[in-house]
Design a protein around this motif. Structure first.
Motif, short mmCIF file in Angstrom:
data_model
loop_
_atom_site.label_atom_id
_atom_site.label_comp_id
_atom_site.label_asym_id
_atom_site.label_seq_id
_atom_site.Cartn_x
_atom_site.Cartn_y
_atom_site.Cartn_z
N LYS A 31 -9.60 -2.45 7.78
CA LYS A 31 -8.47 -3.10 6.73
C LYS A 31 -7.19 -2.25 6.54
O LYS A 31 -6.17 -2.62 6.37
N ALA A 32 -7.52 -0.93 6.64
CA ALA A 32 -6.29 0.12 6.84
C ALA A 32 -5.45 -0.10 7.92
O ALA A 32 -4.31 -0.22 7.57
N TYR A 33 -5.97 -0.56 8.86
CA TYR A 33 -4.97 -0.80 9.92
C TYR A 33 -4.50 -2.26 10.09
O TYR A 33 -3.30 -2.57 10.74
N GLU A 34 -4.96 -3.16 9.18
CA GLU A 34 -4.33 -4.50 9.08
C GLU A 34 -3.24 -4.45 8.11
O GLU A 34 -2.12 -5.07 7.97
N ASP A 35 -3.36 -3.48 6.65
CA ASP A 35 -2.71 -3.12 5.77
C ASP A 35 -1.63 -2.24 6.01
O ASP A 35 -0.21 -2.77 5.61
N ILE A 36 -1.68 -1.22 6.85
CA ILE A 36 -0.51 -0.28 6.88
C ILE A 36 -0.41 0.37 8.32
O ILE A 36 0.30 0.96 8.57
N LYS A 88 -1.45 -3.34 12.82
CA LYS A 88 -0.13 -3.02 12.54
C LYS A 88 0.37 -2.00 13.23
O LYS A 88 -0.41 -0.81 12.97
N MET A 95 0.82 -1.24 -0.07
CA MET A 95 0.17 -0.16 -0.08
C MET A 95 0.71 1.28 0.11
O MET A 95 1.64 1.35 0.80
N ASN A 139 5.90 1.18 4.79
CA ASN A 139 4.81 0.09 4.37
C ASN A 139 5.46 -1.29 4.58
O ASN A 139 6.78 -1.31 4.72
N HIS A 140 4.87 -2.29 4.19
CA HIS A 140 5.32 -3.73 4.36
C HIS A 140 6.34 -4.00 3.55
O HIS A 140 7.12 -5.00 3.84
N THR A 176 2.88 0.63 12.97
CA THR A 176 4.07 1.15 11.82
C THR A 176 4.67 1.86 12.21
O THR A 176 4.67 2.86 12.93
#
Length: 316
Positions: free
Chosen positions: A29-34, A247, A1, A215-216, A249
């Protein structure tokens, strides 16, 4: 992302179940992704924001010796003033290029907690500084409560799961001043790469370039909010509680290009902490065969103390 998603809290607090669920899904979803979102529809109005920035700039413009009157020994910088370069990121010896102030919780219904927390510090030179700071603290705390309610639903918990943990929680409002840079910094940046300690952080002042999120893939991306947005990210406590489902971050504040060295930067994060007795034990719903329990049991108070030692704000 490669972009920070934007959500609107008005969707969650509407009486429309479709809009509410849409918000829950998007922020989850946002907090799982980034681990970051930009949030519109919060409880800070424009006048309060303008007043807060005015008071913060007034404070940091005071003479150094005046500000240092408000640096309280023995409390790990948890209230009042922390002078330039005193805090460093975990594992980094260079101090960050910033000075800051801490407003803490306003306990009115729990004498034991009131005795546990340090008193807020009153700036006598600025009659409106503490009043405006308290109002902003309350509005950010209210915003954070609804964000955590949405996350509770995303995690299949009761909507009010976090409410009792954050009522009178050890939350901090931190106005930060990054002064003009006067010479080439050797290894220091305005805020070195770090993760936040707390449940969630609500950041005012991310409108200009400076804040970056990893990011990841390990890439640094700019996190720039619209004028009416707060940037809100997951902290290590919430990441730990959810077994890294949400996550925390790594992020940083980079130094500006040389032509902007002569300018100050101000940002105002609100660090949402629970009460110290909250157990951060991994939620059973976040453990399965693919993601076994990754963290030992610990309370929020124990975890905070560990991290303040790592940051150099408390001496062993």
């Amino acid at each position: 992302m490669n972009i920070i998603p934007s959500v609107n809290l008005k969707d969650f607090i509407s009486n429309d179940p479709v809009r509410k669920q849409k918000f829950v899904d998007a922020i989850g979803k946002a907090y799982e992704d980034i681990g970051f979102v930009a949030l519109k529809g919060h409880f800070l109005d424009d006048k309060l924001v303008d007043d807060l920035y005015a008071e913060v700039k007034n404070f940091f413009s005071l003479p150094t010796e005046t500000k240092q009157k408000y640096e309280i020994p023995g409390i790990g910088g948890q209230r009042g003033y922390v002078s330039f370069g005193k805090e460093s990121a975990k594992g980094k010896k260079e101090g960050d290029l910033k000075e800051f102030w801490h407003f803490g919780q306003y306990v009115e219904d729990n004498p034991e907690l009131k005795a546990e927390y340090p008193e807020n510090v009153t700036v006598t030179e600025l009659p409106n500084f503490n009043t405006v700071g308290k109002e902003a603290y309350k509005m950010l705390e209210k915003t954070a409560k609804y964000v955590l309610r949405a996350l509770a639903l995303h995690l299949d918990l009761e909507e009010t799961y976090f409410d009792n943990y954050i009522h009178n929680g050890n939350s901090i409002l931190r106005p930060i001043h990054y002064p003009p840079i006067t010479e080439e910094p050797k290894d220091a940046v305005r805020a070195a790469a770090h993760g936040d300690i707390n449940l969630i952080t609500l950041l005012m002042g991310a409108q200009g370039r400076g804040l970056q999120v990893q990011n990841h893939k390990g890439e640094w991306i700019d996190a720039i909010a619209e004028p009416d947005e707060l940037m809100i990210n997951v902290g290590d406590m919430l990441s730990r509680h959810t077994n890294n489902k949400l996550k925390s971050t790594i992020h940083r504040v980079i130094n500006p290009p040389k032509e902007l060295w002569g300018t100050s930067r101000y940002s105002i994060p609100f660090f949402m902490h629970p009460i110290s007795e909250m157990k951060l034990d991994v939620l059973e719903s976040c453990i399965d065969d693919e993601t076994p329990k990754a963290f030992d049991d610990i309370t929020a108070g124990e975890f905070l103390n560990e991290r303040l030692i790592e940051l150099g704000l408390i001496k062993k």
